[in-house]
Design an enzyme around this catalytic site. Structure first.
Site, PDB file in Angstrom:
ATOM      1  N   CYS A 146       0.864  -1.187   0.000  1.00  0.00           N
ATOM      2  CA  CYS A 146       0.000   0.000   0.000  1.00  0.00           C
ATOM      3  C   CYS A 146       0.895   1.231   0.000  1.00  0.00           C
ATOM      4  CB  CYS A 146      -0.980  -0.037   1.170  1.00  0.00           C
ATOM      5  SG  CYS A 146      -0.201  -0.025   2.803  1.00  0.00           S
ATOM      6  N   ASP A 162      -8.437   3.611   1.227  1.00  0.00           N
ATOM      7  CA  ASP A 162      -7.475   3.982   2.269  1.00  0.00           C
ATOM      8  C   ASP A 162      -8.226   4.474   3.506  1.00  0.00           C
ATOM      9  OD1 ASP A 162      -5.439   4.910   3.813  1.00  0.00           O
ATOM     10  OD2 ASP A 162      -4.504   6.131   2.244  1.00  0.00           O
ATOM     11  N   ASN A 169       2.257   1.499   4.402  1.00  0.00           N
ATOM     12  CA  ASN A 169       2.601   0.231   5.080  1.00  0.00           C
ATOM     13  C   ASN A 169       2.284   0.276   6.581  1.00  0.00           C
ATOM     14  OD1 ASN A 169       5.526  -1.897   5.617  1.00  0.00           O
ATOM     15  ND2 ASN A 169       3.454  -2.491   5.167  1.00  0.00           N
ATOM     16  N   CYS A 183      -1.421   0.717   7.417  1.00  0.00           N
ATOM     17  CA  CYS A 183      -2.863   0.458   7.545  1.00  0.00           C
ATOM     18  C   CYS A 183      -3.288  -0.769   6.732  1.00  0.00           C
ATOM     19  CB  CYS A 183      -3.680   1.670   7.098  1.00  0.00           C
ATOM     20  SG  CYS A 183      -3.394   3.145   8.083  1.00  0.00           S
ATOM     21  N   ARG A 184      -3.376  -0.623   5.423  1.00  0.00           N
ATOM     22  CA  ARG A 184      -3.976  -1.678   4.602  1.00  0.00           C
ATOM     23  C   ARG A 184      -3.090  -2.900   4.407  1.00  0.00           C
ATOM     24  NH1 ARG A 184      -5.218   2.159  -0.292  1.00  0.00           N
ATOM     25  NH2 ARG A 184      -3.315   3.063   0.621  1.00  0.00           N
ATOM     26  N   SER A 185      -1.834  -2.692   3.998  1.00  0.00           N
ATOM     27  CA  SER A 185      -1.020  -3.879   3.687  1.00  0.00           C
ATOM     28  C   SER A 185      -0.643  -4.700   4.925  1.00  0.00           C
ATOM     29  CB  SER A 185       0.205  -3.514   2.844  1.00  0.00           C
ATOM     30  OG  SER A 185       1.073  -2.633   3.512  1.00  0.00           O
TER      31      SER A 185
HETATM   32  P1  4NP Z   1      -1.809   2.841   4.083  1.00  0.00           P
HETATM   33  O1  4NP Z   1      -2.441   4.204   4.661  1.00  0.00           O
HETATM   34  O2  4NP Z   1      -1.234   3.158   2.721  1.00  0.00           O
HETATM   35  O3  4NP Z   1      -2.958   1.910   4.004  1.00  0.00           O
HETATM   36  O4  4NP Z   1      -0.740   2.395   5.078  1.00  0.00           O
HETATM   37  C1  4NP Z   1      -1.727   5.376   4.741  1.00  0.00           C
HETATM   38  C2  4NP Z   1      -0.871   5.603   5.779  1.00  0.00           C
HETATM   39  C3  4NP Z   1      -0.170   6.793   5.876  1.00  0.00           C
HETATM   40  C4  4NP Z   1      -0.347   7.754   4.902  1.00  0.00           C
HETATM   41  C5  4NP Z   1      -1.192   7.541   3.839  1.00  0.00           C
HETATM   42  C6  4NP Z   1      -1.884   6.345   3.761  1.00  0.00           C
HETATM   43  N1  4NP Z   1       0.349   8.992   5.023  1.00  0.00           N
HETATM   44  O5  4NP Z   1       0.120   9.892   4.187  1.00  0.00           O
HETATM   45  O6  4NP Z   1       1.174   9.152   5.931  1.00  0.00           O
END
Ligand code: 4NP
Length: 159
Positions: free
Chosen positions: A15, A130, A18, A20-22
């Protein structure tokens, strides 16, 4: 990191951050593969580097815990060129991250790179939303999506 070439299916979920989703995809897939008795390597990574070395978002940790899985020991890392040889499959959580992966794939990449929800009938082309900037219940939706995809992937690997 699996060896190059990997001896068994080695799955990497990617994702943006790294956190939340992955990590949730990694946890869900590991659990589904274990339940089905399928031997796999699994990891997760981000296309971005903001959260390298960090534990998953506390909301992701709470979601995994609600489903009986402790992901507090996971640490963020950024996807690397070596991942395209060490993993057999790399699944992007959404189209932006799929494009990011394709942009950095080395010429000698052997991993199959695809969108995670392409595994799920009726969801092809869709991204896992997201949940980072949304309400807490977005993480439960993420869990549902990654679990559904993980079940489909385990069934494919069982062949
Ligand atoms: P992820 O979510 O891609 O599912 O881990 C996010 C986590 C952090 C950010 C964006 C999306 N960020 O902008 O810091």
């Amino acid at each position: 990191m699996p060896s190059d070439p990997p001896p068994q299916p080695a799955i990497l979920f990617v994702c943006l951050g790294n956190i939340c989703r992955s990590p949730l995809a990694k946890a869900a897939f590991r659990a589904e593969a274990a339940k089905a008795g399928v031997a796999v390597e699994v990891d997760s990574a981000g296309t971005g580097n903001w959260h390298v070395g960090q534990a998953p978002d506390v909301r992701a940790q709470a979601t995994a815990r609600r489903h009986g899985i402790d992901i507090s020991g996971y640490r963020g890392r950024q996807v690397s060129a070596a991942d395209f040889r060490c993993f057999t499959h790399i699944f992007a959580l959404d189209a932006d991250n799929l494009a990011g992966l394709r942009a950095i794939a080395p010429r000698d990449a052997t991993a199959k790179v695809d969108l995670l929800l392409n595994l799920v009938p009726g969801r092809a082309g869709q991204g896992v939303k997201d949940p980072y900037y949304g309400a807490d219940d977005g993480f439960e939706t993420t869990w549902d999506d990654v679990t559904t995809a993980s079940r489909a992937l385990v069934a494919t690997l069982k062949g």
